[in-house]
Write a protein that holds these residues in place. Sequence first.
Motif, PDB file in Angstrom:
ATOM      1  N   PHE A  65      17.484 -23.119  69.592  1.00 26.12           N
ATOM      2  CA  PHE A  65      18.208 -22.165  70.301  1.00 26.12           C
ATOM      3  C   PHE A  65      19.265 -21.527  69.191  1.00 26.12           C
ATOM      4  O   PHE A  65      19.906 -20.607  69.758  1.00 26.12           O
ATOM      5  CB  PHE A  65      19.064 -23.103  71.196  1.00 26.12           C
ATOM      6  CG  PHE A  65      20.036 -24.009  70.782  1.00 26.12           C
ATOM      7  CD1 PHE A  65      19.789 -25.376  70.470  1.00 26.12           C
ATOM      8  CD2 PHE A  65      21.487 -23.694  70.731  1.00 26.12           C
ATOM      9  CE1 PHE A  65      20.636 -26.185  70.183  1.00 26.12           C
ATOM     10  CE2 PHE A  65      22.425 -24.733  70.315  1.00 26.12           C
ATOM     11  CZ  PHE A  65      21.830 -25.973  69.738  1.00 26.12           C
ATOM     12  N   SER A 179      32.457 -22.737  75.476  1.00 24.83           N
ATOM     13  CA  SER A 179      32.276 -21.644  76.360  1.00 24.83           C
ATOM     14  C   SER A 179      33.953 -21.282  76.874  1.00 24.83           C
ATOM     15  O   SER A 179      34.071 -21.106  78.036  1.00 24.83           O
ATOM     16  CB  SER A 179      31.391 -21.678  77.572  1.00 24.83           C
ATOM     17  OG  SER A 179      30.014 -21.763  77.069  1.00 24.83           O
ATOM     18  N   ASP A 204      27.111 -12.331  77.839  1.00 24.65           N
ATOM     19  CA  ASP A 204      26.217 -12.911  78.668  1.00 24.65           C
ATOM     20  C   ASP A 204      24.835 -13.081  77.901  1.00 24.65           C
ATOM     21  O   ASP A 204      23.980 -14.081  78.212  1.00 24.65           O
ATOM     22  CB  ASP A 204      25.775 -12.030  80.125  1.00 24.65           C
ATOM     23  CG  ASP A 204      25.580 -10.603  79.718  1.00 24.65           C
ATOM     24  OD1 ASP A 204      25.780  -9.854  78.601  1.00 24.65           O
ATOM     25  OD2 ASP A 204      24.616 -10.180  80.564  1.00 24.65           O
ATOM     26  N   HIS A 207      25.072 -16.221  75.619  1.00 22.54           N
ATOM     27  CA  HIS A 207      25.374 -17.295  76.389  1.00 22.54           C
ATOM     28  C   HIS A 207      24.041 -17.820  76.754  1.00 22.54           C
ATOM     29  O   HIS A 207      23.645 -18.927  76.746  1.00 22.54           O
ATOM     30  CB  HIS A 207      26.416 -17.081  77.655  1.00 22.54           C
ATOM     31  CG  HIS A 207      26.566 -18.491  78.049  1.00 22.54           C
ATOM     32  ND1 HIS A 207      25.912 -19.226  79.113  1.00 22.54           N
ATOM     33  CD2 HIS A 207      27.701 -19.383  77.947  1.00 22.54           C
ATOM     34  CE1 HIS A 207      26.408 -20.144  79.347  1.00 22.54           C
ATOM     35  NE2 HIS A 207      27.705 -20.630  78.615  1.00 22.54           N
ATOM     36  N   ALA A 208      23.447 -16.975  77.287  1.00 22.35           N
ATOM     37  CA  ALA A 208      21.798 -17.138  77.701  1.00 22.35           C
ATOM     38  C   ALA A 208      21.231 -17.627  76.643  1.00 22.35           C
ATOM     39  O   ALA A 208      20.209 -18.405  76.845  1.00 22.35           O
ATOM     40  CB  ALA A 208      21.252 -15.866  78.555  1.00 22.35           C
ATOM     41  N   MET A 211      22.350 -21.270  75.642  1.00 14.21           N
ATOM     42  CA  MET A 211      22.476 -22.345  76.687  1.00 14.21           C
ATOM     43  C   MET A 211      21.251 -22.475  77.547  1.00 14.21           C
ATOM     44  O   MET A 211      21.174 -23.407  78.299  1.00 14.21           O
ATOM     45  CB  MET A 211      23.663 -21.914  77.517  1.00 14.21           C
ATOM     46  CG  MET A 211      24.953 -21.866  76.577  1.00 14.21           C
ATOM     47  SD  MET A 211      25.451 -23.324  75.885  1.00 14.21           S
ATOM     48  CE  MET A 211      27.108 -23.057  75.088  1.00 14.21           C
ATOM     49  N   ASP A 212      20.369 -21.313  77.720  1.00 11.47           N
ATOM     50  CA  ASP A 212      19.256 -21.455  78.825  1.00 11.47           C
ATOM     51  C   ASP A 212      18.023 -21.308  77.946  1.00 11.47           C
ATOM     52  O   ASP A 212      17.113 -20.685  78.220  1.00 11.47           O
ATOM     53  CB  ASP A 212      19.362 -20.074  79.643  1.00 11.47           C
ATOM     54  CG  ASP A 212      20.661 -19.909  80.558  1.00 11.47           C
ATOM     55  OD1 ASP A 212      21.379 -21.000  80.581  1.00 11.47           O
ATOM     56  OD2 ASP A 212      21.240 -18.882  80.756  1.00 11.47           O
ATOM     57  N   ASP A 213      18.078 -22.295  77.121  1.00 14.58           N
ATOM     58  CA  ASP A 213      16.788 -22.360  76.338  1.00 14.58           C
ATOM     59  C   ASP A 213      16.364 -23.808  76.264  1.00 14.58           C
ATOM     60  O   ASP A 213      15.697 -24.488  75.281  1.00 14.58           O
ATOM     61  CB  ASP A 213      17.108 -21.911  74.763  1.00 14.58           C
ATOM     62  CG  ASP A 213      15.760 -21.714  74.093  1.00 14.58           C
ATOM     63  OD1 ASP A 213      14.888 -21.247  74.605  1.00 14.58           O
ATOM     64  OD2 ASP A 213      15.865 -22.352  72.875  1.00 14.58           O
ATOM     65  N   HIS A 214      16.389 -24.380  77.372  1.00  8.35           N
ATOM     66  CA  HIS A 214      16.120 -26.000  77.376  1.00  8.35           C
ATOM     67  C   HIS A 214      14.583 -26.169  77.788  1.00  8.35           C
ATOM     68  O   HIS A 214      14.131 -25.405  78.762  1.00  8.35           O
ATOM     69  CB  HIS A 214      17.066 -26.817  78.194  1.00  8.35           C
ATOM     70  CG  HIS A 214      18.480 -26.653  77.943  1.00  8.35           C
ATOM     71  ND1 HIS A 214      18.821 -26.925  76.662  1.00  8.35           N
ATOM     72  CD2 HIS A 214      19.419 -26.601  78.667  1.00  8.35           C
ATOM     73  CE1 HIS A 214      20.082 -26.769  76.619  1.00  8.35           C
ATOM     74  NE2 HIS A 214      20.587 -26.399  77.815  1.00  8.35           N
ATOM     75  N   GLU A 216      11.630 -28.389  79.568  1.00  8.33           N
ATOM     76  CA  GLU A 216      11.370 -28.969  80.868  1.00  8.33           C
ATOM     77  C   GLU A 216      11.703 -30.448  80.439  1.00  8.33           C
ATOM     78  O   GLU A 216      12.236 -31.143  81.151  1.00  8.33           O
ATOM     79  CB  GLU A 216       9.978 -29.002  81.079  1.00  8.33           C
ATOM     80  CG  GLU A 216       9.559 -29.776  82.715  1.00  8.33           C
ATOM     81  CD  GLU A 216       8.351 -29.573  83.127  1.00  8.33           C
ATOM     82  OE1 GLU A 216       7.471 -28.761  82.587  1.00  8.33           O
ATOM     83  OE2 GLU A 216       7.778 -30.535  83.944  1.00  8.33           O
ATOM     84  N   MET A 219      15.340 -31.079  80.291  1.00 11.31           N
ATOM     85  CA  MET A 219      16.129 -31.164  81.764  1.00 11.31           C
ATOM     86  C   MET A 219      15.524 -32.672  82.480  1.00 11.31           C
ATOM     87  O   MET A 219      16.483 -33.309  83.140  1.00 11.31           O
ATOM     88  CB  MET A 219      15.357 -30.138  82.701  1.00 11.31           C
ATOM     89  CG  MET A 219      15.544 -28.727  82.203  1.00 11.31           C
ATOM     90  SD  MET A 219      17.375 -28.311  82.091  1.00 11.31           S
ATOM     91  CE  MET A 219      17.602 -27.986  83.784  1.00 11.31           C
TER      92      MET A 219
END
Length: 341
Positions: A65, A179, A204, A207-208, A211-214, A216, A219
Amino acid sequence: MSSALTEHPDLPRLRALLADAHRCAIVTHYNPDGDAMGSSLGLSRVLRRMGHAVQVVLPNAPPPFLRWLPGAEECLAADTAAEACQRALAEADLVLCLDFNRPDRAGVLEKPLREARQRVLIDHHQRPDMDTVAAFSDTSACATSQMVVDLLEALGQAHHIDEGTATCLYTGIMTDSGSFRFSSTTPHTMRVAALLMERGAVPDRIHAAVMDDHSEQRMRLMGYMLAERMTVLHDLGCVVLVLRREDLQRFGFKPGDTEGFVNLGLSMRGIRLSAFFLERPDRIKISLRSKGALPVDRLLADHFEGGGHVNAAGGQCSGPIDACVQRFMDLLPAHLRAHPA
Ligand SMILES: [Mn+2]
């Protein structure tokens, strides 16, 4: 913008060192995080524009990430290019140490770092312990990346901050300040962030990307941990999270998958300390986070070979994991009594 480092006593020394140095190496800590990568890459880009030859060397490769950061592909990592890293440190006129303050935090690069010609420290961790020719240590700074902006301002070089550099430095501040929510976030932090936005950092998008790179798997591991591996000590205001080897195997754990898990505990009502225990093949890794005037760095420094910041620290313990968790639980009540809410 005003700089927190304009009056720093080592500033004239750094100016002179940079005037003499052609070859610079930048080194950061083992398991580089957003601030380690952001500050190192951001500073390297500006030093290049100032005419220096710069190589960023890492004790090991950054997590996926962070690999999109501008310039990340030009870093050398000791886990894949050990000799090149050692050579870069040996040949450098000046080695800039960013986001860590003890040579052993550089992992396998500790020895070449100790043997380097001259070291400059730029860092915000507690209790620096390094042999340097100039040292900029500000434990109140929320991120080393923020200090890099201050340093560039103080040196009169902030005009070199372009879109790519701003993106790197913003990433470092965003990640280390949670953040912009940790108590280390100040009006000055926001002014630095505003300057970086003016130079092209896009919050934005950054951040994406971070942070939005996980995966499955991550999770699902997170969900499992919260459902099955979380102990809530309501009376003490503490959460204890434990992931064992078999849990990691079940969810196909990859290094970095548990990044940020410790913070989850603090988002529960009434909780002021969150502890996370991770069973790795060679040792138990401990992460602590706290709120307000409850320090966690000393507790880990005294008992678990660790340290860090007042509200965020890491440590370790040789197994077995149950004994390690129990030892921590035994220390908790007295520690919390000493620092009432
Ligand atoms: Mn940092």
